[in-house]
Each structure stands twice: as C-alpha cells, then as structure tokens.
Design an enzyme around this catalytic site. Structure first.
Site: not given
Ligand code: SAH
Length: 404
Positions: A235, A258, A287, A348
């Site tokens: 993520f 994703s 994902n 969160c």
């Molecule tokens: N760690 C980051 C913030 C994460 S926000 C930082 O420090 O800036 C969460 C992220 O998860 C978003 O970018 C979103 O696109 C992604 N996301 C949401 N569901 C997901 C999934 N099932 N697989 C991969 N990415 C996902």
C-alpha cells in the site's frame, strides 16, 4: 434567539466529559428553527451546556463548538480557534519547520469537521489545503478561510472538501481555490522535503489533502531500520515509506499499490532524489491480498515488511469484516518474513482500537507459526494531536514486530 437542542434524559453525560459529538439517540427534540450548520444551544435540565452546530442529516446530530454557554460563535470565534491551533504546533519548535504540517486536526483542535494542512515549497512558498467535512464547518467556510490567512500569513488556500464523509452530512463535494490562486507552474508541482527526501504532493488529485502527513515520523523510523535490508512496502501510495527505506540504505525495495497513478507519482518522486539508487526500487501495480499470496507461492521472503492499508473499518459496525482483512494481510506478512525479520504494521480504522489490533496481529503471527514480539508501538505524528476528551482522534495505530 438561537434554537435549542433538548437532550434526552441522562444523555448529557458524554457532553459533561467534553466529548463534542451528540448522536441522534441523545436528542429529544429541537425547539425553534435551525438550518444545517446553524449554531444551537444544547440544553439538559433547562440548563444550557454548550453551543453546537446542527446537522439534521447526520447520525452525529450536532458537534460542539464551545462548552462555554456564554461564548458567541461568530467570525471572531473562528479567528481565536484557528490561531490557537496554529500556535499549538509551536510547542515543539522543530515541528513547525516541517514542510508538510497539519495545522488543524478537527475535533482535537476544537474545530469539528475542519482539517488544514500546510505544504511549504522552497520555490514558491506555502499553500494551505483545507478539508471541511461537517455542516457546521461548511457554514463557517469563509470565516475559517480568513482566519487561516490571518494566522499563517499564507495567501494561498486550496479546498479539498471531497471526502466521502461529507455525504453523511448532506453536503456536496467541493474543491478549488478558496483564497489566492495556483502558483505559476501549476499546483500539481508542490514539492516538500520530508526527513531529507523530496516528495511531490498533488493537492488537487491526491488522497486526503494530497499526502499522508500522519505517517511522517514512522517513515523516518522505517529509514532508520532499513540499512542492508530487503524491504517490501505494501500500500505504498506515492512511495513515502519506500523512499525513506532507500535513503536508509535498503538493498532492495519492492512497493505494491493497486493505483497506477499513485505508482507513477512514486516513481517520479524517486527521480526527484537523484542520490537514491533507483535500481534498487521496483514498483508493482497489484492487489496486495493477491500479490502477497503470489510472493509466498514463489518462495520469496523479506527482512522488513510495511503494511499500511487504507481504512478497512470506517466505523465500529465494520469492525468484524475489517478484522478479517487485517488478519489476512498480517498473516501473509508474517509468513513472508525471513528469520528475525521486522513487520511494521498499521491500522487507521477508527473502529479498530489498539488492543483489538494487537490481538489481530498476535493471531496472525500465531497462525503463521512465528513467535513474535512488539519492539515498538507507533502512532500518528505529533501535529495530529489527540484531545484527551476525544479518543477517536487517535485513529492511527501501528506495531513494529519482530518475528523469530
Ligand atoms: N503508506 C502510504 C499511504 C497508504 S494509503 C504513505 O505513507 O503515503 C493506502 C494505499 O493503499 C492507497 O495508495 C491505495 O491506492 C492503496 N490500496 C487500497 N487497497 C489496495 C489493495 N487491495 N491492494 C493494493 N493497494 C491498495
């Protein structure tokens, strides 16, 4: 005369503890007329206890502006509250030097529904991004904007009132310049430096106000742990954790998200930092739930894994499904760690407390067959302060766990 919100018998208890939310079930009736966002007097036993913003469409029927029944809610009130919030960050003088800084953290700063973040670009100065998410905040939009200009000296204020929660208050999304205008070169190009790493912040199309400022210090912590490590960042959004890992000397960083636009931004952010070795970084659009299974099947492992998923449980009612999702990724994370490896894992979700989160991670480690211990508890950066009367403000919790 302002309308009066009469509380049902015994429903003033949370208010007396200075919790600012009044749920529908606590409200007996409204005496007089009030439009959404209007200030009402909150009354229990014929006594005025507080002044609050009326929000008839929301389950949170009113949010308290002031626990002083004599305080007048007007432009001057917002000037005082906004100035106090900005001044509060000055308690730690080093904090105010951060180029990305939360100036107003809603309820915890006595301003329910108001978020304001300041981004400082060395080329063209400051931009404040505000997000208004309650009927009361919406009503006082102009006063809040004026107060922000006055308290910060920043002439450029961009509005990102497009969070989903506005719908719960019956508000339409709204974005655009609230004061001032885009610097020449466009607003997509705000660049801040965070712990020595340059990051572009897209205030127009990025998540939240453009960046996850709450993780600022945890990204630094990751950098401190990364020397010589093979890091997996799940993520990754625009690469904040990934770039700190590279700066800290990681030998490889695989980052998964994703969202292709987020990954494009992440790769561009890496290019803003020529001293970081781009050949150590790989960005993968996938994902996380599927990709972790694939990595496991392929026999991969890592020394350090970050799990920073989006909010799986926006409220307590989603907690059970969310708990399964947290368990799933943490289980896979534990399985993918090399002996002695570190898991930096977050939630969160307001609906998942620290105790429950730790139980979920403990269950995941157990099912993965790994003995594990907490090295450190992690939380949001100090500009995301938490009013003691409002524990909901502490939504971000993290654990740094070492497996055997
Ligand atoms: N760690 C980051 C913030 C994460 S926000 C930082 O420090 O800036 C969460 C992220 O998860 C978003 O970018 C979103 O696109 C992604 N996301 C949401 N569901 C997901 C999934 N099932 N697989 C991969 N990415 C996902």
């Amino acid at each position: 005369m302002s309308a009066q919100l009469i509380l049902a018998p015994g429903k003033e208890r949370s208010l007396l503890r200075r919790h600012p939310w009044l749920f529908a079930g606590s409200v007996e009736r409204l005496v007089g007329r009030a439009r959404p966002g209007d200030t009402v007097e909150v009354v229990a036993d014929k006594q005025v206890l507080a002044k609050a913003a009326w929000s008839p469409e929301s389950q949170i029927r009113a949010r308290v502006w002031s626990f002083d029944p004599a305080e007048i809610i007007d432009n001057a009130f917002f000037k005082r509250r906004v100035a106090a919030a900005v001044a509060r960050r000055g308690v730690s003088p080093r904090l105010t030097l951060e180029q990305g800084l939360r100036l107003i953290h809603a309820e915890s700063d006595g301003l329910p529904g108001v978020i304001a973040d300041r981004y400082r670009d060395e080329r063209f100065g400051d931009t404040v991004v505000v997000q208004l998410t309650s009927a009361g905040a919406e009503k006082w939009r102009e006063a809040i904007a004026d107060a922000l200009v006055q308290a910060t000296g920043c002439a450029r204020i961009y509005e990102r009132s497009d969070s989903d929660v506005r719908g719960l208050e019956g508000l339409e999304p709204r974005t655009g310049w609230l004061r001032g205008e885009a610097p020449s070169g466009g607003v997509g190009e705000i660049v801040i430096e965070e712990h020595g790493v340059k990051m572009a912040v897209d205030i127009v199309a990025g998540h939240k106000t453009g960046f996850y400022l709450d993780q600022r210090d945890n990204r630094k912590r990751l950098g401190e742990l990364s020397a010589g490590k093979r890091v997996l960042n799940c993520f990754c959004y625009t690469g904040g954790f990934s770039l700190q890992a590279l700066a800290g000397g990681a030998t490889s960083v695989l980052s998964i998200d994703s969202s292709q636009p987020a990954l494009d931004r992440a790769a561009a952010n890496l290019a803003l930092n020529p001293r970081l070795d781009a050949t150590c970084a790989e960005w993968r659009c996938a994902n996380v739930f599927d990709e972790l299974r694939k990595l496991k099947a392929a026999g991969e492992n890592f020394d350090l894994i970050v799990l920073d998923p989006p909010k799986f449980a926006p409220s307590a009612s989603h907690a059970e499904r969310a708990a399964r999702a947290y368990k799933d990724i943490n289980l896979l994370g534990c399985k993918l760690l090399a002996p002695g490896g570190l898991l930096m894992t977050y939630s969160c979700s307001g609906g998942i407390g620290l105790e429950l989160f730790q139980k979920i991670v403990a269950g995941a480690a157990l099912d993965a067959g790994r003995e594990a211990r907490v090295i450190q508890r992690l939380q949001g950066a100090p500009d995301h302060l938490v009013a003691l009367a409002f524990p909901e403000g502490e939504y971000l919790k993290g654990l740094l766990v070492q497996v055997s």
